[in-house]
Motif scaffolding. Structure first.
Motif, PDB file in Angstrom:
ATOM      1  N   ASN A  33       0.785  -1.139   0.039  1.00  4.49           N
ATOM      2  CA  ASN A  33       0.054   0.081  -0.169  1.00  4.49           C
ATOM      3  C   ASN A  33       0.872   1.149  -0.153  1.00  4.49           C
ATOM      4  N   GLN A  38       0.182   5.397  -0.534  1.00  8.82           N
ATOM      5  CA  GLN A  38      -0.540   5.632   0.707  1.00  8.82           C
ATOM      6  C   GLN A  38       0.491   6.423   1.505  1.00  8.82           C
ATOM      7  N   GLN A 317      -6.972  -0.732  -3.274  1.00 10.14           N
ATOM      8  CA  GLN A 317      -6.022   0.369  -4.080  1.00 10.14           C
ATOM      9  C   GLN A 317      -7.098   1.196  -4.981  1.00 10.14           C
TER      10      GLN A 317
END
Lengths: 508, 130
Positions: A33, A38, A317
């Protein structure tokens, strides 16, 4: 105008609430991630970890690694954060009854990584009041639980001032059916109850108390009625400023700022025609990002298929991309507040504030949030609101597209076939237990015994629980041992059954 | 009709169980709801109290393991005739497994009409009695 030369605000922190199975599996997920852009972590722990049980406890059977990751000891936390620099990461931990313990493990790993404690940033949820009201993950009786909340707040103020030790949650209240006014008033009443307690402890000077107020953060919800929700966020900002100034005398406006993270509403996501949820998630995000004056500090979005089961990495996602597109492709962050001066918005904000103030005064009258829970008042109000909400949907007064209207639909290619949700490995529980047994055998049992004695002594005497917890974490104490030591001193809380407040039934 | 609403396991999200309890009561059922975090043994002990149907609410993903245990313990207690219904985030594949093991009905978020669920449960009880 050239966008590249324009002064842009920094985007909020992008997070995804994530974690499942084992520490190694979750670490892989987190690093994936982060590689996708992120910018913060949001750790989901499994229920045994949230409730202070080891993975091999009979109470844990079937629950290990299910709603989050299993963390039974320092080794698990080390694996979870492997190759993630704790010093620069902003980590949100959804942990309440055992917040002090998970923070102790986090600090122990930070110490190992050589990260200065003063650099640590992020939050522990640590809002036990809403656990009694809506989420149910309490362990100890309210007074003991609030003492732990207070200990973590005071410890952070001293050792990790950038860390927000409490995230007051209105999120779960909305999931339990709260109206915007109830969300505002119950969350603010919770913050007031905790701050009053910290102040009354006499363990923090008047001057440092302003820092404690400034470190309070909030975790809110945003639903489909996005104009109301946007006004709710503006009302939160103004009411919190008012409370910090008038009740606590905080002079520095920066320390009166309402800082919040958000997970947008999951309650309104539908199992029918689930692809529509992608739009719902985007619309819900508008209410917490559009106002500059009331913009979220951190946003995490649910996945479109949450009502079907656990989201896959692809689904997470897809939600992360919604945030990135909003922050980087649009011109939102180039403007000041785009609602200042709007009569319509201002009137709604004022009306929400007035209603919330009245409800806050009523709760104050009852003796505060803790008393209003004890008496069953808050719970029965929430159940009432949720009943009204559901009846509205059943009667078709509240339209939910694909559920009670426009139900005729083409077959969705997105939900066709196998593998449309994530199925965690059935082996996670046995793997986790095998590692836990090996951990127990490899550690220094004398150091563990001593650490547990000190922990019990701290629980009993009332000194801050954090130092003894950090020592215990480093000695190899397990989550279940920490939980049991405190259960031994504090006892375990069994909520009164709410049948009585639910209905007129005499059953139960 | 005596209806036991049980929440086995560690999950504390009780909103669904509460709403079912409210609506079943409104529909005239005698509802027993003892709150969250009950062990399968506690649920079975309550079921022995002459209930006509056991409803389990499970949202933590542990629905298969939990329901199996409750079914086995009901059987061991001589209560195999009491129908069991389950509500929660239950993927279709798991719903098939649960039905094969004897669960009378499964309710998921798409069953938003609570009155429909209560009506359905009344039918389950009738069929079990007949």
């Amino acid at each position: 105008m050239n966008g590249a030369q324009m002064q842009r605000d920094k985007p909020w922190i992008f997070r995804t609430y994530a974690g499942h199975s084992t520490a190694a599996e979750s670490n892989k997920l987190y690093r994936g991630n982060l590689a996708k852009g992120q910018t913060g972590l949001s750790i989901a722990f499994d229920l045994p970890t949230q409730l202070g049980y080891d993975s091999d406890d009979p109470m844990s059977r079937g629950e290990v690694g299910k709603v989050g990751v299993a963390i039974s000891h320092l080794g698990d936390m080390r694996t979870l954060l492997d190759q993630i620099p704790v010093a620069t990461m902003n980590t949100s931990m959804t942990i309440n009854a055992t917040a002090c313990w998970l923070m102790a493990l986090y600090v122990a790993v930070a110490d190992e990584q050589g990260a200065p404690r003063a650099a640590l940033s992020g939050t522990t949820q640590n809002d036990i009041i809403k656990e009694y009201l809506s989420r149910g993950s309490y362990v100890y009786p309210p007074a003991a639980s609030l003492r732990l909340t207070k200990d973590l707040i005071l410890w952070c103020a001293r050792e990790a001032p950038k860390f927000n030790p409490m995230n007051v949650c209105s999120y779960h209240l909305q999931e339990a059916g709260a109206t915007p006014v109830q969300e505002l008033s119950y969350a603010l009443a919770t913050a007031v109850a905790v701050l009053d307690l910290v102040r009354a402890s006499g363990q923090v000077s008047e001057e440092r108390f302003a820092d404690v107020v400034g470190a309070m953060s909030f975790f809110v919800n945003a639903g489909m009625r996005f104009v109301t929700e946007l006004c709710k966020m503006r009302a939160f900002v103004e009411l919190w400023d008012e409370i910090a100034l008038e009740r606590y005398g905080v002079k520095d406006p920066a320390k009166r700022r309402f800082r919040y993270g958000v997970q947008v509403n999951s309650l309104g996501l539908t199992e029918a025609q689930p692809e529509n949820n992608a739009y719902r998630i985007l619309i819900e995000m508008l209410s917490v990002t559009l106002s500059k004056r009331a913009r979220a500090r951190a946003v995490q979005l649910p996945a479109w298929n949450e009502a079907l089961g656990l989201p896959r990495p692809f689904d997470q996602q897809w939600s992360l991309r919604i945030q990135q597109i909003m922050a980087y492709e649009t011109d939102l962050l180039e403007y000041g507040d785009i609602f200042d001066g709007s009569k319509e918005i201002e009137a709604k904000v004022e009306s929400l504030k007035a209603l919330a103030r009245a409800e806050l005064a009523a709760i104050d009258e009852m003796g505060g949030a803790v008393q209003a829970i004890d008496s069953g008042y808050l719970k029965s109000k929430l159940v009432e609101s949720n009943t009204a909400r559901l009846e509205g949907i059943e009667r078709g007064e509240q339209i939910v597209v694909g559920v009670n209207k426009f139900t005729t639909a083409e077959p969705s290619p997105l939900t066709a076939g196998e593998g449309i949700i994530y199925v965690p490995s059935a082996k996670a529980e046995t793997d986790q237990i095998a590692r836990l047994k090996a951990w127990r055998e490899a550690r220094d049992t004398r150091a563990v015994r001593t650490a547990l004695e000190e922990l019990r002594a701290a629980a009993k005497s009332g000194v801050n629980i954090m130092p003894a917890s950090i020592v215990a974490a480093k000695a190899g104490v397990t989550t279940g041992e920490w939980g049991a030591a405190l259960r031994g001193e504090f006892g375990e809380y069994r909520a009164p059954t709410c049948s009585a407040s639910l209905s007129n039934s005499d059953g139960g | 009709v005596k209806f036991l609403v049980g929440k086995p396991g560690l999950d504390g999200h009780s909103n669904g169980a509460e709403q079912i309890a409210v609506r079943a009561t409104d529909a005239g059922m005698d509802v027993i709801y003892d709150g969250i975090r009950l062990t399968p043994d506690e649920i079975v002990a309550r079921a022995a109290d002459g209930v006509h149907c056991v409803g389990l609410s499970i949202l933590s993903g542990s629905h298969v393991a939990m329901t199996r245990e409750v079914l086995a313990k009901l059987k061991a207690a001589g209560l195999a005739h009491v129908p069991v219904v389950v509500g929660g985030i239950i993927p279709p594949a798991d719903a098939e497994i649960l039905k094969a093991e004897g669960v009378a009905a499964i309710y998921t978020p798409k069953d938003f009409a609570l009155n429909g669920i209560i009506h359905d449960i009344a039918g389950v009880v009738e069929r079990a009695a007949g």
